[in-house]
Scaffold this motif. Structure first.
Motif, PDB file in Angstrom:
ATOM      1  N   ARG A 174       0.828  -1.207   0.000  1.00 34.86           N
ATOM      2  CA  ARG A 174       0.000   0.000   0.000  1.00 34.86           C
ATOM      3  C   ARG A 174       0.868   1.265   0.000  1.00 34.86           C
ATOM      4  O   ARG A 174       0.566   2.231  -0.700  1.00 34.86           O
ATOM      5  N   PHE A 175       1.953   1.241   0.778  1.00 41.36           N
ATOM      6  CA  PHE A 175       2.852   2.395   0.807  1.00 41.36           C
ATOM      7  C   PHE A 175       3.497   2.590  -0.560  1.00 41.36           C
ATOM      8  O   PHE A 175       3.591   3.719  -1.054  1.00 41.36           O
ATOM      9  N   ALA A 176       3.944   1.508  -1.190  1.00 41.86           N
ATOM     10  CA  ALA A 176       4.570   1.600  -2.516  1.00 41.86           C
ATOM     11  C   ALA A 176       3.592   2.183  -3.536  1.00 41.86           C
ATOM     12  O   ALA A 176       3.977   3.006  -4.370  1.00 41.86           O
TER      13      ALA A 176
ATOM     14  N   ALA B 135      -0.044  12.652  -8.662  1.00 39.45           N
ATOM     15  CA  ALA B 135      -1.469  12.442  -8.408  1.00 39.45           C
ATOM     16  C   ALA B 135      -1.700  12.744  -6.924  1.00 39.45           C
ATOM     17  O   ALA B 135      -1.886  11.850  -6.101  1.00 39.45           O
ATOM     18  N   TRP B 136      -1.654  14.043  -6.589  1.00 39.08           N
ATOM     19  CA  TRP B 136      -1.647  14.464  -5.186  1.00 39.08           C
ATOM     20  C   TRP B 136      -2.879  14.003  -4.423  1.00 39.08           C
ATOM     21  O   TRP B 136      -2.762  13.560  -3.281  1.00 39.08           O
TER      22      TRP B 136
ATOM     23  N   PHE C 173      -2.117   7.793   1.569  1.00 37.31           N
ATOM     24  CA  PHE C 173      -1.249   7.975   2.733  1.00 37.31           C
ATOM     25  C   PHE C 173      -2.070   8.220   4.001  1.00 37.31           C
ATOM     26  O   PHE C 173      -1.691   7.769   5.085  1.00 37.31           O
ATOM     27  N   THR C 174      -3.195   8.916   3.872  1.00 34.80           N
ATOM     28  CA  THR C 174      -4.068   9.144   5.029  1.00 34.80           C
ATOM     29  C   THR C 174      -4.602   7.816   5.553  1.00 34.80           C
ATOM     30  O   THR C 174      -4.622   7.582   6.768  1.00 34.80           O
ATOM     31  N   ALA C 175      -5.025   6.940   4.655  1.00 33.08           N
ATOM     32  CA  ALA C 175      -5.528   5.623   5.066  1.00 33.08           C
ATOM     33  C   ALA C 175      -4.426   4.795   5.722  1.00 33.08           C
ATOM     34  O   ALA C 175      -4.661   4.117   6.729  1.00 33.08           O
TER      35      ALA C 175
ATOM     36  N   ALA D 207       2.686   9.552   7.583  1.00 29.16           N
ATOM     37  CA  ALA D 207       2.218  10.815   8.151  1.00 29.16           C
ATOM     38  C   ALA D 207       2.943  11.999   7.503  1.00 29.16           C
ATOM     39  O   ALA D 207       2.326  13.035   7.235  1.00 29.16           O
ATOM     40  N   PHE D 208       4.223  11.852   7.239  1.00 27.38           N
ATOM     41  CA  PHE D 208       5.014  12.892   6.568  1.00 27.38           C
ATOM     42  C   PHE D 208       4.415  13.198   5.202  1.00 27.38           C
ATOM     43  O   PHE D 208       4.200  14.349   4.841  1.00 27.38           O
ATOM     44  N   TYR D 209       4.110  12.144   4.438  1.00 26.04           N
ATOM     45  CA  TYR D 209       3.550  12.344   3.101  1.00 26.04           C
ATOM     46  C   TYR D 209       2.127  12.906   3.146  1.00 26.04           C
ATOM     47  O   TYR D 209       1.728  13.622   2.225  1.00 26.04           O
ATOM     48  N   VAL D 210       1.361  12.607   4.179  1.00 26.09           N
ATOM     49  CA  VAL D 210       0.030  13.218   4.315  1.00 26.09           C
ATOM     50  C   VAL D 210       0.182  14.732   4.346  1.00 26.09           C
ATOM     51  O   VAL D 210      -0.536  15.464   3.648  1.00 26.09           O
TER      52      VAL D 210
END
Length: 99
Positions: free
Chosen positions: A38-40, A50-51, A58-60, A72-75
């Protein structure tokens, strides 16, 4: 070793971006493979610019895996990009503005 790619970053004062990986453990590490998949996928969406999709993914991930600081950083990064703070150059690369 089992590694998780964390993306491309351009560090303060550097001209070239670098790819950063997280070492998770030995090759036979019994970590959650679904989490890694999922992270990949979320990272691929981010790198494809595709923000909205990346932010949603990333939120999920951050909700399901509260200890995942990278998610969390990427969120936060995706939220900034969605609000119009997308860098002019290398948008799939995270530009770090401080050490």
């Amino acid at each position: 070793f089992l590694i998780r790619p964390l993306g491309s970053f351009r560090l303060v004062g550097k001209r070239e971006s670098i790819r950063i990986n997280e070492v998770l453990g030995p090759a036979d590490y019994a970590g959650d493979r679904d989490h890694l998949r999922r992270f990949a996928e979320a990272l691929a969406a981010f790198q494809a610019e595709a923000w909205r999709s990346a932010h949603h993914s990333f939120t999920a991930i951050a909700a399901a895996y509260s200890a995942d600081g990278a998610a969390a950083f990427y969120v936060e990064i995706c939220a900034r990009y969605l609000a119009g703070g997308t860098p002019a150059h290398e948008p799939g690369t995270v530009l770090l503005d401080r050490k």
